[in-house]
Design a protein around this motif. Structure first.
Motif, short mmCIF file in Angstrom:
data_model
loop_
_atom_site.label_atom_id
_atom_site.label_comp_id
_atom_site.label_asym_id
_atom_site.label_seq_id
_atom_site.Cartn_x
_atom_site.Cartn_y
_atom_site.Cartn_z
N ASP A 223 32.94 70.71 -1.89
CA ASP A 223 33.49 72.33 -2.26
C ASP A 223 33.60 72.46 -0.63
O ASP A 223 34.07 74.10 -0.68
CB ASP A 223 32.89 73.02 -3.08
N LYS A 224 32.76 72.48 0.14
CA LYS A 224 32.51 72.81 1.15
C LYS A 224 32.78 72.19 2.66
O LYS A 224 33.37 72.59 4.01
CB LYS A 224 31.26 72.82 1.69
N GLY A 225 34.26 71.21 2.04
CA GLY A 225 35.34 69.98 2.76
C GLY A 225 34.52 69.30 3.56
O GLY A 225 34.89 68.89 4.39
N LEU A 226 33.30 69.69 3.06
CA LEU A 226 32.30 68.02 3.25
C LEU A 226 32.19 66.71 2.49
O LEU A 226 32.92 66.88 1.66
CB LEU A 226 30.65 68.49 3.96
N THR A 227 31.40 66.09 3.40
CA THR A 227 31.41 64.33 2.11
C THR A 227 29.93 63.63 2.04
O THR A 227 29.16 64.33 3.33
CB THR A 227 32.57 63.89 2.56
N ASN A 228 30.02 62.94 1.58
CA ASN A 228 28.74 61.78 1.91
C ASN A 228 28.65 60.71 2.58
O ASN A 228 29.03 59.81 2.07
CB ASN A 228 28.62 62.00 0.26
N PHE A 229 28.53 60.92 3.89
CA PHE A 229 28.91 60.07 5.08
C PHE A 229 28.03 59.35 5.43
O PHE A 229 28.48 58.53 5.53
CB PHE A 229 29.44 60.79 6.28
N TRP A 230 26.57 59.40 4.90
CA TRP A 230 26.18 58.22 4.82
C TRP A 230 25.72 57.89 4.16
O TRP A 230 25.83 56.11 4.08
CB TRP A 230 24.16 58.89 5.29
N GLY A 231 26.39 57.75 2.29
CA GLY A 231 26.84 57.32 1.42
C GLY A 231 24.45 56.33 0.85
O GLY A 231 25.51 55.42 -0.14
N TYR A 232 23.94 57.76 0.70
CA TYR A 232 22.56 57.51 0.38
C TYR A 232 22.27 57.98 -1.25
O TYR A 232 22.15 58.92 -2.13
CB TYR A 232 21.51 57.83 1.11
N ASP A 233 23.94 57.49 -2.51
CA ASP A 233 24.08 57.90 -3.50
C ASP A 233 24.36 57.02 -4.52
O ASP A 233 26.20 56.98 -4.89
CB ASP A 233 24.59 59.47 -3.64
N THR A 234 23.91 55.66 -4.95
CA THR A 234 25.54 54.67 -4.81
C THR A 234 25.05 54.61 -6.52
O THR A 234 24.26 54.82 -7.06
CB THR A 234 23.95 53.01 -4.62
N LEU A 235 26.16 54.39 -6.93
CA LEU A 235 26.32 53.76 -8.31
C LEU A 235 26.94 52.61 -8.94
O LEU A 235 26.46 51.50 -10.16
CB LEU A 235 27.98 55.15 -8.79
N GLY A 236 27.41 51.67 -7.13
CA GLY A 236 27.73 50.26 -8.22
C GLY A 236 27.01 49.64 -7.29
O GLY A 236 27.60 48.96 -5.53
N PHE A 237 26.04 48.82 -7.93
CA PHE A 237 25.11 48.05 -6.86
C PHE A 237 25.93 46.57 -5.99
O PHE A 237 25.35 45.72 -5.72
CB PHE A 237 24.05 47.72 -7.27
N PHE A 238 27.28 46.60 -7.04
CA PHE A 238 27.75 45.27 -7.17
C PHE A 238 28.73 45.46 -6.49
O PHE A 238 29.40 44.24 -6.01
CB PHE A 238 27.87 44.02 -8.95
N ALA A 239 28.88 46.02 -6.19
CA ALA A 239 30.50 46.68 -5.57
C ALA A 239 30.18 47.03 -3.70
O ALA A 239 29.92 47.99 -4.08
CB ALA A 239 31.44 47.15 -6.27
N LEU A 240 31.78 46.24 -3.04
CA LEU A 240 31.81 47.96 -2.33
C LEU A 240 32.70 48.83 -1.99
O LEU A 240 33.18 49.15 -3.50
CB LEU A 240 32.75 47.00 -1.30
N ASP A 241 31.93 49.65 -1.51
CA ASP A 241 32.66 51.18 -1.18
C ASP A 241 34.30 51.20 -0.97
O ASP A 241 34.55 50.58 -0.19
CB ASP A 241 32.17 52.16 -1.12
N PRO A 242 35.31 51.30 -1.80
CA PRO A 242 36.59 50.71 -1.63
C PRO A 242 36.95 51.91 -0.31
O PRO A 242 38.20 51.86 0.62
CB PRO A 242 37.33 51.52 -2.61
N ARG A 243 36.68 52.74 0.41
CA ARG A 243 36.95 53.78 1.51
C ARG A 243 36.43 52.99 3.04
O ARG A 243 37.16 53.05 3.53
CB ARG A 243 36.38 55.36 1.16
N TYR A 244 35.69 51.79 2.40
CA TYR A 244 35.82 50.93 3.66
C TYR A 244 36.28 49.88 3.76
O TYR A 244 36.69 49.25 4.69
CB TYR A 244 34.38 50.33 3.41
N LEU A 245 37.12 50.02 2.60
CA LEU A 245 38.28 48.78 2.28
C LEU A 245 39.83 49.05 3.27
O LEU A 245 40.21 49.94 2.63
CB LEU A 245 38.29 47.84 1.29
N ALA A 246 40.38 47.66 4.03
CA ALA A 246 41.46 48.95 4.70
C ALA A 246 42.60 47.54 3.81
O ALA A 246 43.89 48.72 3.46
CB ALA A 246 41.96 48.23 5.84
N SER A 247 42.45 46.43 3.09
CA SER A 247 43.38 45.73 2.03
C SER A 247 43.36 46.39 0.81
O SER A 247 44.19 45.28 0.00
CB SER A 247 43.20 44.48 2.75
N ALA A 248 42.06 46.92 -0.01
CA ALA A 248 41.61 47.07 -1.62
C ALA A 248 41.21 45.85 -1.92
O ALA A 248 41.51 45.27 -3.22
CB ALA A 248 42.85 47.90 -2.12
#
Length: 707
Positions: A223-248
């Motif tokens: 809402d403030k135009g910011l983001t969770n940059f560090w990523g300390y809020d995991t929901l998928g413990f077996f999955a890579l975060d898609p935002r770090y994949l160039a190729s999906a």
């Protein structure tokens, strides 16, 4: 797809497993009454089939759908009692993400539909929401795990030789000119030859990545135009975060790991198994809360209405319940997956005290720690604890069992204070010798102390010597966030300046701090970019800054930064070359019959051994020590024949003349480091003393050959 096409399947492994001919689904829930798996089209928006898992074995719901292929999008709907007062929050209107999913597609859209209760209802979380959340949540993806790995060039780095390099996938490469724009901020970018070569040439051994498992952005940031940059809020413990994949494609991460192993580098993951983004009783229902809330989370005691509320030892609203065997199994399954399937070399555990907390409190023999210790996979990789949290008995530095290393924040605070002029020589000496008073027990080794001066959380090295105060205005919290006790010193001017004297002092202080880190016993951790003076403009809490505040400015490295990088590289090379700088036994100052001397000797500036009354004297602002290369390096009493090292640190603002001790090897002292010099060179010392400039470090190495 018709309902009868689902077969009974197997209760293991958990998650969605492609067998070559179909997919087996298995989901733990001790209190559900029915579980449905929903299949979606490639867009993830349209549900095309729904199957009730037909079997329930040992509290695991399972079924097998023939013909399904990798790439299938799916989610779960879990039926059961909606009784928040008893800990149960089942709501089949909410599509739930599989805790064992290997990949996700789509982004979470925050809205009232993703909450299990009706937002704004007078009964609060005791109300029940009937809206479908499927259009608003990411979908899980079935993955084919086949990958051909390259032969590994070398075994894992021994603990005694390890140097960590903490970095962020996106922040490290987002501004790198050699990385193609489409690959910046991704695993592909991190695997670029120019990036890998920088890390390899620097001389670190192990790259520690901030969280890369699938995590969420919270609306208070977006809402403030910011983001969770560090990523300390995991929901998928077996999955890579898609935002770090160039190729999906999850194989992109595997190719990156392959590239690092090829370069002789380890990959360490920063992991968050202490909480999830589902928050407290007023948080959304996205996965665990709707699958089996009473099992997955630590809830208040069952007397009265307490089971409705969450124990919040993390400060984020909830705490995962690792005392439950199935939750413990999920976490250890996840860790083994990243080691065996993704080939990572170890883990740094965020708020690790929580993982070791049982109902009676912190327990170094708790279920999670015991599980890791006995597991043949997990006990073979590096395990690093952040040994604190905000719960009861939360500070546990030195309290973890053998086999674990720990972040040592006492090293950080003491070293910062010493070079600011506020710490005693006695406190400094403990830190320089791997904090043996904390870690020298139960056969633990000096490497158990992970020494750091800076990390992602706090000032960078350049900012530590450039700012007295934090400057977090860009975070939108009126500069109230972040630590205020930074033990920093701006060297005479706050922030950017053109004053030559201030800049020279800042450069020397950075050299002093780097030298202290890399000359100390224990395991050093270097924050990426500190080697060339990266700044965050005084922001010491850049968790929400996916911006130039957090991105490494590769093109902005000036001459002073290049000089600092050369200094850091030479220090790391010196550490590698001198075994006395990373002993595998604690240095205690005890007498060695084999070496006919002490393993470490502490001196005052007059060349005399330090006496008890000198250590805590307020005027003592310098410390010097000698580590003999003749001391035995293991319990097998073999006389070592390594070079000896004499180090002198002058924390006083004026110069101090140090009398040099006799060289124990029968040779001469060669000066390798003088942080008062912008450019380092080696010089044979042909006098009995050497003057340390105010606020400087000297390093002398024994040599039998005059240079």
């Amino acid at each position: 797809m018709p309902e009868h096409s689902i077969l009974e399947g197997q209760p293991f492994p958990r998650g969605a497993t492609f067998t070559g001919e179909g997919v087996n689904f298995a989901l733990f829930s001790a209190h559900a009454t029915k579980v449905e798996v929903c299949l979606f089209d490639e867009s993830g928006q349209n549900e095309i089939a729904r199957h009730t898992l037909p079997e329930y074995t040992d509290e695991v719901w399972h079924g097998y759908v023939p013909g399904l292929q990798p790439g299938t999008r799916y989610g779960y709907r879990v039926h059961g009692p909606y009784e928040p007062q008893n800990g149960h929050r089942f709501n089949p209107n909410k599509l739930l993400m599989d805790p064992y999913a290997r990949a996700h597609v789509g982004e979470l859209r925050w809205g009232p539909e993703i909450f299990g209760y009706t937002v704004g209802h007078e009964d609060g979380d005791l109300s029940f929401d009937e809206r479908d959340s499927a259009p608003f949540v990411p979908k899980c993806v079935v993955v084919d795990s086949h990958f051909v790995w390259k032969p590994r060039a070398a075994n894992r780095v021994p603990w005694g030789e390890t140097v960590f390099y903490e970095t962020h996938v996106r922040g490290f490469t987002q501004r790198h000119p050699a990385v193609p724009e489409a690959e910046r901020g991704t695993f592909a970018g991190l695997a670029h030859d120019a990036v890998v070569e920088h890390i390899r040439q620097l001389g670190v051994t192990s790259v520690e990545l901030l969280p890369i498992q699938m995590f969420l952005n919270q609306p208070f940031l977006t809402d403030k135009g910011l983001t969770n940059f560090w990523g300390y809020d995991t929901l998928g413990f077996f999955a890579l975060d898609p935002r770090y994949l160039a190729s999906a494609d999850v194989d992109e991460f595997k190719r990156m790991v392959d590239r690092y192993h090829e370069a002789g580098l380890e990959v360490i993951m920063d992991v968050v198994y202490n909480h999830t983004p589902e928050g407290n009783e007023l948080g959304p229902t996205l996965s665990f809360k709707g699958i089996d809330n009473a099992s997955y989370y630590r809830l208040m005691p069952a007397d009265g209405p307490g089971r409705r509320y969450y124990i919040n030892d993390t400060g984020t609203g909830n705490t995962l319940n690792l005392s439950h065997p199935r939750v413990l199994q999920m976490v250890t399954d996840s860790l083994r997956y990243w080691v065996t399937e993704m080939h990572v070399d170890g883990f740094r555990f965020d708020l690790a005290t929580i993982l070791a907390r049982e109902d009676h409190g912190f327990d170094e023999g708790g279920g999670f720690l015991d599980s890791c210790r006995q597991d043949p996979v997990l006990s073979s990789v590096k395990l690093i604890a952040e040994p604190w949290d905000c719960g009861p008995g939360g500070y546990q530095v030195g309290g973890f069992p053998p086999g674990w290393a720990e972040w040592n924040d006492r090293f950080r605070d003491t070293v910062r204070a010493f070079w600011k002029g506020d710490a005693s020589a006695a406190a400094m000496a403990q830190c320089l010798t791997a904090s043996g008073d904390k870690f020298n027990r139960r056969g633990r080794r000096p490497w158990a102390s992970v020494n750091f001066i800076t990390a992602h959380d706090g000032f960078t090295l350049a900012d530590l010597v450039s700012y007295n105060d934090k400057h977090n205005e860009a975070n939108g919290e009126d500069n109230k966030d972040g630590h205020s006790d930074n033990r920093s010193w701006n060297c005479g001017a706050e922030g950017p300046t053109e004053e030559a004297d201030v800049l020279a002092l800042r450069a020397r202080q950075q050299r002093n701090l780097l030298a202290t880190l890399l000359l100390s016993q224990g395991t050093p951790m270097l924050l990426a970019g500190d080697e060339f003076g990266r700044t965050q403009q005084g922001n010491n809490n850049a968790y929400c800054q996916d911006s130039e505040i957090s991105w490494v400015d590769w093109e902005g490295i000036d001459t002073r930064g290049q000089s600092l990088q050369a200094f850091a590289t030479s220090l790391l090379a010196l550490r590698r070359a001198l075994p006395v700088l990373h002993r595998t036994r604690f240095l205690t100052g005890d007498w060695s019959e084999v070496a006919q001397g002490k393993d470490i000797v502490w001196f005052n500036a007059a060349g005399e051994e330090m006496q008890a009354e000198e250590w805590d004297a307020p005027h003592t602002r310098s410390v010097a020590w000698l580590i003999s290369g003749q001391a035995p390096s293991s319990s097998i009493q073999k006389r070592a024949n390594d070079a000896s090292v004499f180090v002198a640190m002058n924390g006083w603002h004026e110069g101090v003349e140090f009398k040099l001790p006799a060289c124990p090897d029968g040779g001469v002292w060669v000066r390798h480091i003088d942080t008062a010099l912008e450019q380092q060179d080696r010089a044979t010392v042909d006098s009995s003393s050497y003057t340390a400039t105010g606020r400087s470090v000297l390093v002398f190495v024994s040599s039998r050959d005059a240079e």
